[in-house]
Write a protein that holds these residues in place. Structure first.
Motif, PDB file in Angstrom:
ATOM      1  N   ASP A   1       0.864  -1.189  -0.220  1.00 37.34           N
ATOM      2  CA  ASP A   1      -0.167  -0.087  -0.089  1.00 37.34           C
ATOM      3  C   ASP A   1       0.633   1.203   0.162  1.00 37.34           C
ATOM      4  O   ASP A   1       1.563   1.679   1.094  1.00 37.34           O
ATOM      5  N   VAL A   2       1.100   1.863  -1.139  1.00 37.14           N
ATOM      6  CA  VAL A   2       1.880   2.909  -1.344  1.00 37.14           C
ATOM      7  C   VAL A   2       1.535   4.184  -0.329  1.00 37.14           C
ATOM      8  O   VAL A   2       2.544   4.905   0.259  1.00 37.14           O
ATOM      9  N   SER A   3       0.405   4.065   0.126  1.00 33.08           N
ATOM     10  CA  SER A   3      -0.053   5.423   0.944  1.00 33.08           C
ATOM     11  C   SER A   3       0.669   5.089   2.356  1.00 33.08           C
ATOM     12  O   SER A   3       1.035   6.172   3.093  1.00 33.08           O
ATOM     13  N   VAL A   4       1.192   4.219   2.685  1.00 27.51           N
ATOM     14  CA  VAL A   4       1.913   3.879   3.793  1.00 27.51           C
ATOM     15  C   VAL A   4       3.001   4.828   3.791  1.00 27.51           C
ATOM     16  O   VAL A   4       3.533   5.431   5.043  1.00 27.51           O
ATOM     17  N   PHE A   5       3.703   5.047   2.686  1.00 33.07           N
ATOM     18  CA  PHE A   5       4.981   5.749   2.503  1.00 33.07           C
ATOM     19  C   PHE A   5       4.643   7.327   2.127  1.00 33.07           C
ATOM     20  O   PHE A   5       5.312   8.331   2.576  1.00 33.07           O
ATOM     21  N   THR A   6       3.543   7.543   1.372  1.00 28.50           N
ATOM     22  CA  THR A   6       3.307   9.010   0.841  1.00 28.50           C
ATOM     23  C   THR A   6       2.847   9.725   1.892  1.00 28.50           C
ATOM     24  O   THR A   6       2.480  11.073   1.918  1.00 28.50           O
ATOM     25  N   LYS A   7       2.016   9.296   2.917  1.00 30.67           N
ATOM     26  CA  LYS A   7       1.398  10.230   4.107  1.00 30.67           C
ATOM     27  C   LYS A   7       2.589  10.881   4.605  1.00 30.67           C
ATOM     28  O   LYS A   7       2.161  12.122   4.862  1.00 30.67           O
ATOM     29  N   ASP A   8       3.704  10.513   4.745  1.00 28.99           N
ATOM     30  CA  ASP A   8       4.956  11.244   5.349  1.00 28.99           C
ATOM     31  C   ASP A   8       6.073  10.598   4.738  1.00 28.99           C
ATOM     32  O   ASP A   8       6.787   9.540   4.951  1.00 28.99           O
ATOM     33  N   LEU A   9       6.589  11.051   3.827  1.00 35.78           N
ATOM     34  CA  LEU A   9       7.825  10.618   3.271  1.00 35.78           C
ATOM     35  C   LEU A   9       9.280  10.907   3.855  1.00 35.78           C
ATOM     36  O   LEU A   9       9.877   9.752   3.801  1.00 35.78           O
ATOM     37  N   ASP A  10       9.069  11.506   5.058  1.00 35.95           N
ATOM     38  CA  ASP A  10      10.378  11.360   5.894  1.00 35.95           C
ATOM     39  C   ASP A  10      10.272  10.179   6.609  1.00 35.95           C
ATOM     40  O   ASP A  10      11.405   9.905   7.428  1.00 35.95           O
ATOM     41  N   GLN A  11       9.305   9.593   6.948  1.00 34.97           N
ATOM     42  CA  GLN A  11       8.995   8.376   7.785  1.00 34.97           C
ATOM     43  C   GLN A  11       8.942   7.456   6.914  1.00 34.97           C
ATOM     44  O   GLN A  11       8.890   6.065   7.541  1.00 34.97           O
ATOM     45  N   ALA A  12       9.094   7.008   5.627  1.00 36.36           N
ATOM     46  CA  ALA A  12       9.260   6.193   4.849  1.00 36.36           C
ATOM     47  C   ALA A  12      10.326   5.009   5.361  1.00 36.36           C
ATOM     48  O   ALA A  12       9.975   3.650   5.170  1.00 36.36           O
ATOM     49  N   PRO A  13      11.664   5.265   5.604  1.00 40.40           N
ATOM     50  CA  PRO A  13      12.489   4.337   6.078  1.00 40.40           C
ATOM     51  C   PRO A  13      12.075   3.640   7.306  1.00 40.40           C
ATOM     52  O   PRO A  13      11.917   2.197   7.454  1.00 40.40           O
ATOM     53  N   ALA A  14      11.397   4.244   8.139  1.00 39.99           N
ATOM     54  CA  ALA A  14      10.862   3.707   9.448  1.00 39.99           C
ATOM     55  C   ALA A  14       9.528   2.896   9.197  1.00 39.99           C
ATOM     56  O   ALA A  14       9.621   1.646   9.676  1.00 39.99           O
ATOM     57  N   ALA A  15       8.816   3.290   8.109  1.00 39.41           N
ATOM     58  CA  ALA A  15       7.762   2.557   7.838  1.00 39.41           C
ATOM     59  C   ALA A  15       8.091   1.076   7.206  1.00 39.41           C
ATOM     60  O   ALA A  15       7.554   0.213   7.461  1.00 39.41           O
ATOM     61  N   VAL A  16       9.176   1.069   6.359  1.00 43.44           N
ATOM     62  CA  VAL A  16       9.656  -0.046   6.025  1.00 43.44           C
ATOM     63  C   VAL A  16      10.114  -1.218   7.053  1.00 43.44           C
ATOM     64  O   VAL A  16       9.782  -2.291   7.156  1.00 43.44           O
ATOM     65  N   LEU A  17      10.966  -0.390   7.879  1.00 40.56           N
ATOM     66  CA  LEU A  17      11.393  -1.518   9.150  1.00 40.56           C
ATOM     67  C   LEU A  17      10.216  -1.765  10.075  1.00 40.56           C
ATOM     68  O   LEU A  17      10.212  -3.005  10.416  1.00 40.56           O
ATOM     69  N   ASP A  18       9.341  -0.905  10.148  1.00 42.99           N
ATOM     70  CA  ASP A  18       8.129  -1.465  10.912  1.00 42.99           C
ATOM     71  C   ASP A  18       7.282  -2.460  10.283  1.00 42.99           C
ATOM     72  O   ASP A  18       7.001  -3.277  10.908  1.00 42.99           O
ATOM     73  N   GLY A  19       6.994  -2.315   9.187  1.00 41.45           N
ATOM     74  CA  GLY A  19       6.301  -3.518   8.312  1.00 41.45           C
ATOM     75  C   GLY A  19       7.135  -4.701   8.341  1.00 41.45           C
ATOM     76  O   GLY A  19       6.542  -5.841   8.408  1.00 41.45           O
ATOM     77  N   THR A  20       8.447  -4.825   7.959  1.00 44.30           N
ATOM     78  CA  THR A  20       9.207  -5.994   7.568  1.00 44.30           C
ATOM     79  C   THR A  20       9.519  -6.454   9.132  1.00 44.30           C
ATOM     80  O   THR A  20       9.653  -7.880   9.118  1.00 44.30           O
ATOM     81  N   SER A  21       9.489  -5.805  10.197  1.00 41.44           N
ATOM     82  CA  SER A  21       9.811  -6.414  11.605  1.00 41.44           C
ATOM     83  C   SER A  21       8.672  -7.564  12.018  1.00 41.44           C
ATOM     84  O   SER A  21       8.842  -8.357  12.763  1.00 41.44           O
ATOM     85  N   THR A  22       7.298  -7.210  11.297  1.00 43.75           N
ATOM     86  CA  THR A  22       6.251  -8.455  11.625  1.00 43.75           C
ATOM     87  C   THR A  22       6.344  -9.493  10.430  1.00 43.75           C
ATOM     88  O   THR A  22       6.095 -10.455  10.686  1.00 43.75           O
ATOM     89  N   MET A  23       6.220  -8.914   9.098  1.00 44.95           N
ATOM     90  CA  MET A  23       6.070  -9.679   8.114  1.00 44.95           C
ATOM     91  C   MET A  23       7.285 -10.740   7.826  1.00 44.95           C
ATOM     92  O   MET A  23       6.835 -11.817   7.466  1.00 44.95           O
ATOM     93  N   HIS A  24       8.327 -10.092   8.023  1.00 40.19           N
ATOM     94  CA  HIS A  24       9.356 -10.996   7.602  1.00 40.19           C
ATOM     95  C   HIS A  24       9.637 -12.271   8.664  1.00 40.19           C
ATOM     96  O   HIS A  24       9.868 -13.406   8.123  1.00 40.19           O
TER      97      HIS A  24
END
Length: 269
Positions: A73-96
């Protein structure tokens, strides 16, 4: 199973019946896009199945709606582009960890794909043991279009299925493959007419669910590390795994059934 209650999921459905787990992507109005809720819920569902362990004889991944999944869901990143790196790590911390725990199970993993599968959805599918595709399905490598590399096991799954050079081309060119092209590339294992997809998937999980589950798990593990170690190490891994399996109830049943010229009745033990 007591002590690990199922939740009222928002983005997925999980049903376990007679040893067959059916994990369904259930966000059809959003194209089954993978958002923060999905990552967390998928991880929780995988944990639940891992706890059930030997009670699970096969797992079927499927989806509802027009699309299998449009990917992240690209909106996870576009809501706050500065927080995109943290969003990646948050999502992968449970999915991976969830994906890793599914692959550590002995139960075969089967996916049934209709419509379109993109990006992260293709990554997940590539790590399943068998992928059945509807004839009209399409598979896309969307990562580079976003300036991204890959996640959700794409590096291992795509390289294992397609070979490194074909996976590289698929990703670098952000290719979109039809079902037959995906079959030829090794991304999927079987293509069926659209109206046969659900029935064929059920046939496969029923067949695998009646098989020697522990042997299936060892087959996945042996193949998974075969190309990352010396030949002699693979030989020893095979010997140790086969010796362990030779003492199982299923192996005793398989050998006895062979001698008695009848079909074996495996119990996954």
């Amino acid at each position: 199973m007591e002590g690990f209650p199922l939740r009222d999921y928002k983005t997925i459905q999980l049903d376990v019946e007679r040893g067959i787990a059916r994990l369904t992507l259930a966000r059809p109005d959003a194209g089954n896009a993978m958002n923060a809720d999905f990552f967390e819920e998928f991880g929780h569902a995988a944990n639940h199945l891992a706890v059930l362990g030997g009670e699970i004889r096969a797992v079927l991944l499927r989806s509802t709606g027009k699309f299998f999944s449009v990917g992240g869901d690209v909106s996870v990143f576009t809501k706050d582009l500065d927080q995109a790196p943290a969003a990646v790590l948050d999502g992968t911390s449970t999915m991976h960890p969830g994906l890793a725990r599914l692959r550590r199970m002995d139960a075969p993993l089967v996916a049934a794909v209709q419509g379109t599968a993109m990006g992260g959805a293709v990554a997940v599918l590539s790590n399943f043991d068998l992928v059945i595709s509807a004839r009209s399905a399409k598979f896309g490598a969307a990562y580079p279009r976003l300036g991204f590399s890959m996640d959700l096991g794409a590096s291992f799954g795509l390289a294992s299925r397609m070979g490194v050079s074909r996976a590289r081309r698929f990703l670098l060119l952000a290719e979109m493959l039809g079902a037959d092209a995906a079959l030829q590339a090794g991304l999927v294992d079987e293509v069926v007419d659209d109206d046969r997809l659900a029935d064929r998937a059920e046939e496969l999980v029923t067949q695998l669910g009646a098989g020697p589950t522990r042997a299936y798990g060892e087959i996945r593990r042996l193949l998974g590390r075969a190309l990352s170690q010396p030949f002699e190490a693979s030989l020893e891994d095979e010997a140790q795994a086969l010796a362990m399996l030779a003492g199982t109830q299923d192996a005793r049943e398989g050998l006895t059934a062979f001698t008695e010229k009848r079909a074996p009745k495996f119990e996954g033990k």
